[in-house]
Motif scaffolding. Structure first.
Motif, PDB file in Angstrom:
ATOM      1  N   ASP A 171       0.827  -1.213   0.000  1.00 17.57           N
ATOM      2  CA  ASP A 171       0.000   0.000   0.000  1.00 17.57           C
ATOM      3  C   ASP A 171       0.859   1.261   0.000  1.00 17.57           C
ATOM      4  OD1 ASP A 171      -2.367  -1.416  -0.027  1.00 17.57           O
ATOM      5  OD2 ASP A 171      -2.785  -1.135   2.114  1.00 17.57           O
ATOM      6  N   ILE A 172       1.870   1.279   0.857  1.00 22.66           N
ATOM      7  CA  ILE A 172       2.734   2.466   0.928  1.00 22.66           C
ATOM      8  C   ILE A 172       3.506   2.636  -0.383  1.00 22.66           C
ATOM      9  CG2 ILE A 172       4.712   3.541   2.081  1.00 22.66           C
ATOM     10  CD1 ILE A 172       3.727   2.174   4.688  1.00 22.66           C
ATOM     11  N   LEU A 173       4.048   1.543  -0.905  1.00 22.46           N
ATOM     12  CA  LEU A 173       4.782   1.630  -2.173  1.00 22.46           C
ATOM     13  C   LEU A 173       3.863   2.080  -3.311  1.00 22.46           C
ATOM     14  CD1 LEU A 173       7.006  -1.581  -1.995  1.00 22.46           C
ATOM     15  CD2 LEU A 173       7.708   0.784  -1.573  1.00 22.46           C
ATOM     16  N   SER A 174       2.637   1.563  -3.333  1.00 19.67           N
ATOM     17  CA  SER A 174       1.672   1.950  -4.370  1.00 19.67           C
ATOM     18  C   SER A 174       1.311   3.429  -4.264  1.00 19.67           C
ATOM     19  CB  SER A 174       0.402   1.104  -4.272  1.00 19.67           C
ATOM     20  OG  SER A 174       0.672  -0.239  -4.558  1.00 19.67           O
ATOM     21  N   ASP A 175       1.149   3.898  -3.013  1.00 17.27           N
ATOM     22  CA  ASP A 175       0.868   5.322  -2.821  1.00 17.27           C
ATOM     23  C   ASP A 175       2.028   6.177  -3.311  1.00 17.27           C
ATOM     24  OD1 ASP A 175      -1.601   4.794  -1.737  1.00 17.27           O
ATOM     25  OD2 ASP A 175      -0.996   5.143   0.341  1.00 17.27           O
ATOM     26  N   GLU A 201       9.596   5.619   7.569  1.00 19.26           N
ATOM     27  CA  GLU A 201       9.879   4.959   8.841  1.00 19.26           C
ATOM     28  C   GLU A 201       8.991   3.733   9.038  1.00 19.26           C
ATOM     29  OE1 GLU A 201       9.368   8.316  11.417  1.00 19.26           O
ATOM     30  OE2 GLU A 201      11.476   8.930  11.213  1.00 19.26           O
ATOM     31  N   GLN A 202       7.735   3.823   8.599  1.00 19.62           N
ATOM     32  CA  GLN A 202       6.819   2.682   8.683  1.00 19.62           C
ATOM     33  C   GLN A 202       7.311   1.550   7.785  1.00 19.62           C
ATOM     34  OE1 GLN A 202       3.996   2.413  10.663  1.00 19.62           O
ATOM     35  NE2 GLN A 202       3.934   0.292  10.041  1.00 19.62           N
ATOM     36  N   LEU A 203       7.767   1.896   6.581  1.00 17.15           N
ATOM     37  CA  LEU A 203       8.337   0.878   5.689  1.00 17.15           C
ATOM     38  C   LEU A 203       9.490   0.155   6.375  1.00 17.15           C
ATOM     39  CD1 LEU A 203       8.472   2.675   2.197  1.00 17.15           C
ATOM     40  CD2 LEU A 203       7.115   0.661   2.785  1.00 17.15           C
ATOM     41  N   GLU A 204      10.352   0.917   7.016  1.00 18.62           N
ATOM     42  CA  GLU A 204      11.515   0.315   7.673  1.00 18.62           C
ATOM     43  C   GLU A 204      11.096  -0.648   8.777  1.00 18.62           C
ATOM     44  OE1 GLU A 204      14.076   3.504   8.890  1.00 18.62           O
ATOM     45  OE2 GLU A 204      14.426   4.136   6.829  1.00 18.62           O
ATOM     46  N   ARG A 205      10.101  -0.258   9.571  1.00 20.55           N
ATOM     47  CA  ARG A 205       9.647  -1.143  10.662  1.00 20.55           C
ATOM     48  C   ARG A 205       9.043  -2.427  10.112  1.00 20.55           C
ATOM     49  NH1 ARG A 205       8.184   3.920  12.710  1.00 20.55           N
ATOM     50  NH2 ARG A 205       6.027   3.701  12.022  1.00 20.55           N
ATOM     51  N   VAL A 206       8.211  -2.312   9.085  1.00 20.10           N
ATOM     52  CA  VAL A 206       7.573  -3.490   8.499  1.00 20.10           C
ATOM     53  C   VAL A 206       8.629  -4.387   7.854  1.00 20.10           C
ATOM     54  CG1 VAL A 206       5.992  -4.258   6.679  1.00 20.10           C
ATOM     55  CG2 VAL A 206       5.342  -2.375   8.163  1.00 20.10           C
ATOM     56  N   ILE A 207       9.577  -3.790   7.165  1.00 22.33           N
ATOM     57  CA  ILE A 207      10.620  -4.570   6.495  1.00 22.33           C
ATOM     58  C   ILE A 207      11.461  -5.329   7.512  1.00 22.33           C
ATOM     59  CG2 ILE A 207      12.769  -4.367   5.180  1.00 22.33           C
ATOM     60  CD1 ILE A 207      11.295  -2.115   3.570  1.00 22.33           C
ATOM     61  N   LYS A 208      11.833  -4.685   8.601  1.00 23.53           N
ATOM     62  CA  LYS A 208      12.612  -5.374   9.643  1.00 23.53           C
ATOM     63  C   LYS A 208      11.864  -6.597  10.150  1.00 23.53           C
ATOM     64  CE  LYS A 208      15.329  -1.545  11.500  1.00 23.53           C
ATOM     65  NZ  LYS A 208      15.528  -0.669  12.671  1.00 23.53           N
ATOM     66  N   SER A 209      10.574  -6.446  10.355  1.00 26.10           N
ATOM     67  CA  SER A 209       9.760  -7.552  10.841  1.00 26.10           C
ATOM     68  C   SER A 209       9.672  -8.668   9.800  1.00 26.10           C
ATOM     69  CB  SER A 209       8.357  -7.052  11.203  1.00 26.10           C
ATOM     70  OG  SER A 209       7.552  -8.111  11.632  1.00 26.10           O
ATOM     71  N   LEU A 210       9.456  -8.302   8.536  1.00 22.43           N
ATOM     72  CA  LEU A 210       9.341  -9.313   7.473  1.00 22.43           C
ATOM     73  C   LEU A 210      10.662 -10.052   7.243  1.00 22.43           C
ATOM     74  CD1 LEU A 210       7.123  -7.384   4.893  1.00 22.43           C
ATOM     75  CD2 LEU A 210       6.485  -9.455   6.157  1.00 22.43           C
ATOM     76  N   ILE A 211      11.772  -9.337   7.302  1.00 21.92           N
ATOM     77  CA  ILE A 211      13.072  -9.987   7.106  1.00 21.92           C
ATOM     78  C   ILE A 211      13.331 -10.998   8.223  1.00 21.92           C
ATOM     79  CG2 ILE A 211      15.574  -9.597   7.164  1.00 21.92           C
ATOM     80  CD1 ILE A 211      15.109  -7.120   5.426  1.00 21.92           C
TER      81      ILE A 211
END
Length: 92
Positions: free
Chosen positions: A14-18, A31-41
């Motif tokens: 959603d964020i990337l699409s926006d 910053e939200q992308l970074e938090r989500v990415i850390k969790s997914l990795i």
């Protein structure tokens, strides 16, 4: 309560699409992308290929939030944004 894997992937897309459609964004979104990415990795369910893509998006987010012009940074990454969204769709 942490959000589930599928919801994290949806939030990421959603964020990337926006960013892709609006050609603008906020430091908070980066910053939200970074938090989500850390969790997914850190999630064992995440495909190895996706982890490579996530690392690229993480770098994009860091560079964006530290950029003097976030909107210009987003505009210069339009092709990558499209590719990342397609790649994530194909591996999740």
């Amino acid at each position: 309560m942490p959000i589930q894997y599928h919801d994290q992937v949806s939030l990421l897309k959603d964020i990337l699409s926006d960013h892709q459609s609006d050609c603008c964004g906020t430091v908070a979104e980066c910053e939200q992308l970074e938090r989500v990415i850390k969790s997914l990795i850190g999630n064992s369910n995440t495909d190895q290929h996706v982890k490579g893509i996530l690392e690229d998006i993480y770098t994009y987010s860091q560079n964006g939030k530290n950029s003097t012009s976030l909107d210009q940074h987003i505009e210069s990454h339009q092709d990558q944004l499209s590719q990342w969204i397609q790649d994530i769709d194909s591996y999740t």
